[in-house]
Each structure stands twice: as structure tokens, then as C-alpha cells.
Motif scaffolding. Structure first.
Motif, PDB file in Angstrom:
ATOM      1  N   ARG A  20      35.387  38.298  72.117  1.00  0.00           N
ATOM      2  CA  ARG A  20      34.930  37.803  73.410  1.00  0.00           C
ATOM      3  C   ARG A  20      34.113  38.931  74.019  1.00  0.00           C
ATOM      4  O   ARG A  20      34.582  40.066  74.104  1.00  0.00           O
TER       5      ARG A  20
ATOM      6  N   LYS B 194      43.487  37.868  70.395  1.00  0.00           N
ATOM      7  CA  LYS B 194      42.171  37.920  71.030  1.00  0.00           C
ATOM      8  C   LYS B 194      41.711  39.359  71.203  1.00  0.00           C
ATOM      9  O   LYS B 194      42.438  40.199  71.719  1.00  0.00           O
TER      10      LYS B 194
ATOM     11  N   ALA C  64      38.562  41.599  72.860  1.00  0.00           N
ATOM     12  CA  ALA C  64      37.453  41.520  73.808  1.00  0.00           C
ATOM     13  C   ALA C  64      36.678  42.831  73.814  1.00  0.00           C
ATOM     14  O   ALA C  64      37.244  43.903  73.614  1.00  0.00           O
TER      15      ALA C  64
ATOM     16  N   GLY D 227      33.595  41.386  79.891  1.00  0.00           N
ATOM     17  CA  GLY D 227      34.247  40.765  78.737  1.00  0.00           C
ATOM     18  C   GLY D 227      35.761  40.699  78.857  1.00  0.00           C
ATOM     19  O   GLY D 227      36.439  40.221  77.958  1.00  0.00           O
TER      20      GLY D 227
ATOM     21  N   SER E  47      43.047  41.155  77.331  1.00  0.00           N
ATOM     22  CA  SER E  47      43.122  40.693  75.952  1.00  0.00           C
ATOM     23  C   SER E  47      44.148  41.499  75.168  1.00  0.00           C
ATOM     24  O   SER E  47      44.578  42.571  75.590  1.00  0.00           O
TER      25      SER E  47
END
Length: 205
Positions: free
Chosen positions: A82, A115, A117, A126, A131
Motif C-alpha cells: 500500500r 499488509k 505499507a 501510505g 500496517s
């Protein structure tokens, strides 16, 4: 009796670039594999979920990739990065590093969806601190945060794990963290819970 076409779900996006964007050509290619009443699911990982015929998986993925779409497995894997919108340009915002980190880790199997980022400056568009693993570019080096949790009443900001890393140090550290989590994590144990149980200091020795 009609033959039922078995479908599988894959994740796609426009790759790591200046923001989460899709071109007209990419949209046209995606629409070829959708019925008029079907919908695309947009995830918080900056990915789109689409169902495609399992027996044509390889050729469809190849077609997607030919128009610049990146394809990833769905489920308990490391998600694609991300990112922020890289507002000041490719080199200054560290996009080559983001692309290489994504290439090394996205799609790796893990005990539970993870996840990662990345943000190109301290503004943090971001959302790296929310994350599981977050990277923040600081001038010519990179700070690494771990343990962020964006959802639930026990939501928590990630903590600084390593700072002033070179790109190679960043890649190596993240890969080591994922290797430990993959080996020591319990089935469907989130990275946040894993860190609480295992201890951050034990991650890479």
C-alpha cells in the motif's frame, strides 16, 4: 446439464506507481472477463478482486500482465504494498525501492493476511504506522515500523523497529521478519497477535 465453469479469485492492481491508478486499456482488459451484472471488489490493500475461469488462469494472468496489471494470490499471503502517491517524483520518493520491496515480498504465504505499507516521506500518506509492516523514507534512508493494527477496539500504532536502513538492509530485514513469522506463527494468527506472543526482540536476533 450445463457445464459449470469453476472460477478462482485473484487480486489485481496497476502495480507500484504514482498513486493507485488504472488505464483505459487495463479497464477494458478487465471487463472482458466480467458479466454485466458482476462487480469488482476494491480492497483496503489497493487491490481489486476478480473471479476468472480456473482452467484459463495462466493465460488470463499473462494477458493482464501484458497491459501492466500486477496479479497476486488471494488469501493468507503478504499483500502488495500500500503506497502513497509519490508526489515529488520517482527517485526522490523512493519508488524504485518500493517496487523492489514489493517484488520480493508480495504474494509470499504467511499464517494470516499481512499488509505492508510504504510512504516516501514523513507525512505518511501510505499509513505505514497502521500496517503490520510499515516503511517510511527519511531522506536517503528508511525507517521500519512493525505491529500496527488499524481495526478493532485494540487498534494500535506500529512501533519503530529499525531506522536509517539502506535499501539492501531494508529488504533483508523485512524478508527475515517474514521468514520468522512464516515459521513460528500459528495458523490464522495475525502478525499483531504473533508479535505480542513471540516478542519483537526475538524477530531477527
Amino acid at each position: 446439464m450445463e457445464n459449470v465453469v469453476k472460477k478462482i479469485k485473484i487480486a489485481i492492481n496497476g502495480g507500484i506507481d504514482f498513486g493507485a491508478k488504472l488505464s483505459a486499456k487495463q479497464l477494458i482488459t478487465i471487463s472482458k472477463y466480467m458479466n454485466e451484472d458482476e462487480q469488482l471488489e476494491l480492497t483496503t490493500f489497493q487491490q481489486l478482486y476478480i473471479e476468472i475461469p480456473e482452467d484459463k488462469k495462466e493465460e488470463i494472468i499473462e494477458e493482464f500482465q501484458s497491459v501492466g496489471l500486477a496479479c497476486y494470490p488471494v488469501g493468507n499471503y503478504v499483500k502488495s504494498l500500500r503506497t502513497c502517491n509519490f508526489c515529488k517524483g520517482e527517485e526522490e520518493e523512493g519508488m524504485p525501492v518500493a517496487k523492489e520491496l514489493n517484488r520480493r515480498v508480495a504474494g509470499k504465504p504467511v499464517p494470516f493476511t499481512l499488509k505492508v505499507a510504504y510512504t516516501g516521506c514523513p507525512v505518511g500518506c501510505g499509513e505505514p504506522l497502521l500496517s503490520d509492516i510499515g516503511v517510511m523514507k527519511m531522506k536517503d534512508h528508511y525507517n521500519l515500523y512493525i505491529g500496527g493494527k488499524a481495526k478493532g477496539k485494540d487498534a494500535e500504532v506500529g512501533s519503530l523497529f529499525k531506522e536509517n536502513l539502506t535499501p539492501e538492509e531494508l529488504y533483508e530485514t523485512v524478508e527475515k521478519i517474514l521468514a520468522v513469522y512464516s515459521k513460528q506463527g500459528k495458523k490464522r494468527e495475525s502478525f499483531h497477535k504473533f508479535l505480542k506472543r513471540f516478542g519483537k526482540e526475538q524477530l531477527i536476533g
